[in-house]
Design a protein around this motif. Structure first.
Motif, PDB file in Angstrom:
ATOM      1  N   GLY A   1     -11.760 -15.301  30.650  1.00 24.95           N
ATOM      2  CA  GLY A   1     -10.711 -14.645  31.413  1.00 24.95           C
ATOM      3  C   GLY A   1     -10.856 -14.742  32.922  1.00 24.95           C
ATOM      4  O   GLY A   1     -11.839 -15.278  33.449  1.00 24.95           O
ATOM      5  N   PRO A   2      -9.894 -14.183  33.648  1.00 26.63           N
ATOM      6  CA  PRO A   2      -9.857 -14.292  35.111  1.00 26.63           C
ATOM      7  C   PRO A   2     -10.976 -13.557  35.819  1.00 26.63           C
ATOM      8  O   PRO A   2     -11.286 -13.858  36.972  1.00 26.63           O
ATOM      9  CB  PRO A   2      -8.491 -13.705  35.473  1.00 26.63           C
ATOM     10  N   GLY A   3     -11.596 -12.591  35.165  1.00 25.74           N
ATOM     11  CA  GLY A   3     -12.668 -11.838  35.805  1.00 25.74           C
ATOM     12  C   GLY A   3     -14.039 -12.469  35.678  1.00 25.74           C
ATOM     13  O   GLY A   3     -15.024 -11.928  36.183  1.00 25.74           O
ATOM     14  N   ALA A   4     -14.138 -13.615  35.015  1.00 29.80           N
ATOM     15  CA  ALA A   4     -15.431 -14.244  34.776  1.00 29.80           C
ATOM     16  C   ALA A   4     -15.975 -14.918  36.036  1.00 29.80           C
ATOM     17  O   ALA A   4     -15.226 -15.322  36.929  1.00 29.80           O
ATOM     18  CB  ALA A   4     -15.307 -15.276  33.660  1.00 29.80           C
ATOM     19  N   THR A   5     -17.298 -15.038  36.094  1.00 28.26           N
ATOM     20  CA  THR A   5     -17.964 -15.857  37.117  1.00 28.26           C
ATOM     21  C   THR A   5     -18.685 -16.980  36.398  1.00 28.26           C
ATOM     22  O   THR A   5     -19.416 -16.740  35.435  1.00 28.26           O
ATOM     23  CB  THR A   5     -18.956 -15.031  37.945  1.00 28.26           C
ATOM     24  N   LEU A   6     -18.478 -18.219  36.859  1.00 31.11           N
ATOM     25  CA  LEU A   6     -18.907 -19.397  36.114  1.00 31.11           C
ATOM     26  C   LEU A   6     -19.933 -20.220  36.875  1.00 31.11           C
ATOM     27  O   LEU A   6     -19.724 -20.580  38.036  1.00 31.11           O
ATOM     28  CB  LEU A   6     -17.696 -20.284  35.798  1.00 31.11           C
ATOM     29  N   ASP A   7     -21.026 -20.537  36.196  1.00 29.41           N
ATOM     30  CA  ASP A   7     -21.979 -21.529  36.683  1.00 29.41           C
ATOM     31  C   ASP A   7     -21.590 -22.841  36.008  1.00 29.41           C
ATOM     32  O   ASP A   7     -21.684 -22.974  34.785  1.00 29.41           O
ATOM     33  CB  ASP A   7     -23.402 -21.117  36.297  1.00 29.41           C
ATOM     34  N   LEU A   8     -21.134 -23.810  36.783  1.00 30.65           N
ATOM     35  CA  LEU A   8     -20.585 -25.038  36.214  1.00 30.65           C
ATOM     36  C   LEU A   8     -21.617 -25.799  35.383  1.00 30.65           C
ATOM     37  O   LEU A   8     -21.285 -26.367  34.338  1.00 30.65           O
ATOM     38  CB  LEU A   8     -20.041 -25.936  37.321  1.00 30.65           C
ATOM     39  N   LYS A   9     -22.848 -25.821  35.831  1.00 32.67           N
ATOM     40  CA  LYS A   9     -23.889 -26.532  35.092  1.00 32.67           C
ATOM     41  C   LYS A   9     -24.129 -25.883  33.733  1.00 32.67           C
ATOM     42  O   LYS A   9     -24.209 -26.563  32.703  1.00 32.67           O
ATOM     43  CB  LYS A   9     -25.187 -26.566  35.897  1.00 32.67           C
ATOM     44  N   VAL A  10     -24.205 -24.570  33.740  1.00 34.73           N
ATOM     45  CA  VAL A  10     -24.413 -23.839  32.484  1.00 34.73           C
ATOM     46  C   VAL A  10     -23.218 -24.016  31.557  1.00 34.73           C
ATOM     47  O   VAL A  10     -23.370 -24.279  30.361  1.00 34.73           O
ATOM     48  CB  VAL A  10     -24.643 -22.338  32.769  1.00 34.73           C
ATOM     49  N   LEU A  11     -22.025 -23.909  32.115  1.00 35.14           N
ATOM     50  CA  LEU A  11     -20.813 -23.993  31.305  1.00 35.14           C
ATOM     51  C   LEU A  11     -20.654 -25.367  30.669  1.00 35.14           C
ATOM     52  O   LEU A  11     -20.391 -25.482  29.462  1.00 35.14           O
ATOM     53  CB  LEU A  11     -19.592 -23.658  32.155  1.00 35.14           C
TER      54      LEU A  11
ATOM     55  N   GLN B   1     -22.866 -27.625  30.085  1.00 39.58           N
ATOM     56  CA  GLN B   1     -23.914 -27.870  29.092  1.00 39.58           C
ATOM     57  C   GLN B   1     -23.604 -27.144  27.786  1.00 39.58           C
ATOM     58  O   GLN B   1     -23.779 -27.691  26.687  1.00 39.58           O
ATOM     59  CB  GLN B   1     -25.266 -27.404  29.629  1.00 39.58           C
ATOM     60  N   GLU B   2     -23.111 -25.920  27.906  1.00 38.04           N
ATOM     61  CA  GLU B   2     -22.795 -25.140  26.712  1.00 38.04           C
ATOM     62  C   GLU B   2     -21.614 -25.745  25.954  1.00 38.04           C
ATOM     63  O   GLU B   2     -21.603 -25.786  24.715  1.00 38.04           O
ATOM     64  CB  GLU B   2     -22.500 -23.696  27.107  1.00 38.04           C
ATOM     65  N   ILE B   3     -20.630 -26.229  26.686  1.00 39.10           N
ATOM     66  CA  ILE B   3     -19.487 -26.904  26.057  1.00 39.10           C
ATOM     67  C   ILE B   3     -19.963 -28.121  25.280  1.00 39.10           C
ATOM     68  O   ILE B   3     -19.536 -28.372  24.140  1.00 39.10           O
ATOM     69  CB  ILE B   3     -18.447 -27.306  27.129  1.00 39.10           C
ATOM     70  N   ALA B   4     -20.879 -28.899  25.878  1.00 36.36           N
ATOM     71  CA  ALA B   4     -21.416 -30.081  25.210  1.00 36.36           C
ATOM     72  C   ALA B   4     -22.267 -29.703  24.009  1.00 36.36           C
ATOM     73  O   ALA B   4     -22.150 -30.306  22.932  1.00 36.36           O
ATOM     74  CB  ALA B   4     -22.232 -30.907  26.206  1.00 36.36           C
ATOM     75  N   ASP B   5     -23.122 -28.690  24.169  1.00 35.91           N
ATOM     76  CA  ASP B   5     -23.994 -28.257  23.065  1.00 35.91           C
ATOM     77  C   ASP B   5     -23.189 -27.843  21.844  1.00 35.91           C
ATOM     78  O   ASP B   5     -23.577 -28.104  20.700  1.00 35.91           O
ATOM     79  CB  ASP B   5     -24.864 -27.076  23.508  1.00 35.91           C
ATOM     80  N   CYS B   6     -22.068 -27.172  22.094  1.00 37.09           N
ATOM     81  CA  CYS B   6     -21.268 -26.615  21.000  1.00 37.09           C
ATOM     82  C   CYS B   6     -20.104 -27.520  20.597  1.00 37.09           C
ATOM     83  O   CYS B   6     -19.296 -27.138  19.745  1.00 37.09           O
ATOM     84  CB  CYS B   6     -20.737 -25.241  21.400  1.00 37.09           C
TER      85      CYS B   6
END
Length: 546
Positions: free
Chosen positions: A261-271, A273-278
């Motif tokens: 959602g709009p209130g999230a804070t995102l670390d691009l590297k973490v995100l 990697q997680e998208i790829a892992d899953c």
């Protein structure tokens, strides 16, 4: 039994906004946009008539079709389309009808299925809009007055009296007109439908929310998470996986849509990697364009907090502060939102639209909170708190969901609350907690192995050792009140007794555990409907009645 399509017949003067509204409705509701100028072109081909792509020629040919068919040609062509395209049950937008007889013919063919919307605007506005037209698809006349000389066009205004809905498009944006039409057509989801269940931590975090969410994910159509990468939610896959930004049911329910959602804070590297892992495809995951991006400077800024208040130091607080301060004097060029990141473009879309569509279709939503109530910036023990509120109300706000959608609040608590810090770390380092004890005490009480307990009890993200305390009954009640808990999920029942590891039913728990559960329910003011006895796919006792 075949369901008749729902037909929205649009009428109005040239330039009143019929086609704009038709396109908007078609896009928002996956409706079929049928242009009568296309129907005229098909009719011309069938009659062997050469139809010039010019406004006056179109007007004259339309009048010919009206004479030849007793003004039924629109209804007949729509009926043919429905029969041939399998459009029964669909929403059809007819753009547009020009006579009352055309509307009546549609109603004769599709009884009780036609809604007539008439859009209009003052003549001066129509004149100006006509001068600015560039996309009609055929040659226009020199002025709006020339268009209005056509007898049929001149009489379009009289359709106002027949219309089920009339909308003055003057002083309205395209979105305004769409909102008014959507409401008038009763296409918005009912406010009475409570479709959102919130899963919230009731202590200092690490309550086992990921484990609970993973187990129940298959019951939901849409999984949504708030917060940032500073909270790790471990799920009992093989091997176990820790989610830091994606919902904990991502792997547990592959068919569910995922939303950040709009209130999230995102670390691009973490995100990424997680998208790829899953193996998450772009069509499955939606990230709101307003989500905030954590920059390397945010991580550097929080480094000191790791030592002073045992922060995870993942940059979420610094990023949130930049977002707030970046408002002054215009947008800060250093503030990046998800919409500004090229590598996220395949995932970025309005989560408000996704949620609205889900509610309209009666889809169930799991909203997963992060951290714990007692780490709330406002309700925790300041300064040993996180950078955001962590209660139910805050989760709804960050997700962009109104409280009228709320069905259940499942508050997750563990039998022995924890905070980060290696004893004898003091409250001055990582925050106050109740009556602190040692992992040796829990090992002796439960029969579990002390070293295994110490190895297990490390932060999912920070890797830090954890302090532990007795169950805090007063704070249980406070957290339940703050969050509006309708249900309580009790985790780490094996910490009360190792015998609970083998329990698959409530009656298989030890007597002491059952008494503990009963008191948790009594003090918390909500039933303990879920009990986690360990960390595997069968280690959840489900006592829910919903």
């Amino acid at each position: 039994m075949q369901v008749e399509p729902r037909i929205v017949a649009l009428s109005g003067p040239v330039g009143s906004g019929k086609t704009t509204l038709a396109r908007s409705l078609a896009t928002k509701f996956n409706a079929v946009h049928i242009r009568t100028q296309d129907l005229m072109a098909d009719a011309a081909v069938g009659l062997g008539v050469v139809l010039e792509p010019e406004r006056r020629a179109m007007q004259k040919f339309g009048e010919q079709l009206d004479r030849d068919t007793d003004e039924r040609w629109v209804a007949d062509q729509i009926a043919k389309f429905v029969a041939g395209e399998g459009a029964r049950g669909a929403l059809l937008i007819v753009d547009a009808v020009r006579t009352l007889r055309q509307v009546d013919a549609l109603r004769e063919v599709f009884p009780a299925a036609v809604t007539h919307i008439h859009v209009h605007a003052p003549e001066a506005v129509l004149t100006q809009r006509y001068q600015n037209r560039h996309d009609s698809g055929f040659a226009e006349l020199s002025s709006y007055q020339d268009v209005a000389e056509d007898p049929t066009e001149a009489n379009v205004v009289t359709l106002t009296g027949d219309a089920d809905i009339t909308i003055d498009t003057h002083r309205c944006s395209e979105l305004d007109v769409l909102a008014r039409a959507t409401a008038a057509l009763s296409l918005y989801p009912s406010h009475a439908d409570r479709l959102v269940d919130v899963f919230i931590g009731g202590q200092y975090g690490s309550e086992g929310k990921g484990n609970i969410a993973y187990h129940l994910a298959n019951e939901y159509d849409l999984l949504m998470r708030v917060g940032g990468p500073n909270a790790g939610h471990k799920v009992p896959t093989t091997p176990p996986y820790t989610h830091r930004l994606l919902p904990s049911g991502t792997l547990g329910n592959p068919r569910a849509k995922l939303v950040i959602g709009p209130g999230a804070t995102l670390d691009l590297k973490v995100l990424t990697q997680e998208i790829a892992d899953c193996s998450v495809e772009a069509a499955r995951l939606s990230i709101d364009p307003q989500a905030m991006i954590i920059e390397p400077a945010d991580l550097e800024k929080e480094a000191e907090l790791v030592e002073t208040i045992a922060s995870t130091g993942k940059g979420g607080g610094a990023a949130a502060a930049r977002r707030i301060m970046g408002r002054h004097g215009g947008a800060d060029p250093n503030v990046r939102l998800a919409k500004d990141v090229t590598e996220l473009s395949a995932y970025v879309r309005s989560t408000a639209d996704i949620l609205e569509a889900a509610f309209r279709d009666g889809k169930k939503v799991m909203l997963e909170g992060t951290q714990g109530t007692l780490l709330s910036l406002f309700h925790g023990f300041y300064p040993w708190v996180t950078s955001r509120d962590t209660t139910t109300a805050a989760c709804l706000s960050e997700a962009g969901i109104g409280p009228h959608r709320l069905r259940k609040v499942v508050m997750v608590v563990r039998t022995y609350p924890i905070r980060v810090g290696d004893p004898p770390a003091s409250a001055a380092t990582s925050g106050v907690m109740g009556a602190e004890i040692d992992w040796r005490d829990i090992a002796e009480r439960s029969g579990l192995n002390e070293e295994e307990l110490r190895d297990t009890e490390r932060g999912s993200v920070s890797g830090s050792k954890r302090r532990v305390a007795e169950f805090d009954w007063n704070l249980l009640r406070r957290a339940s009140e703050l969050n509006g808990a309708t249900d309580i999920a009790l985790t780490f029942a094996d910490y009360l007794s190792a015998e609970n590891l083998h329990a698959r039913r409530f009656d298989q728990l030890t007597d002491e555990t059952i008494r503990f559960v009963e008191e948790v329910s009594r003090v918390g003011g909500a039933p303990v409907s879920l009990i986690a006895t360990g960390f595997d796919n069968r280690a959840l006792i489900d006592r829910r009645e919903w």
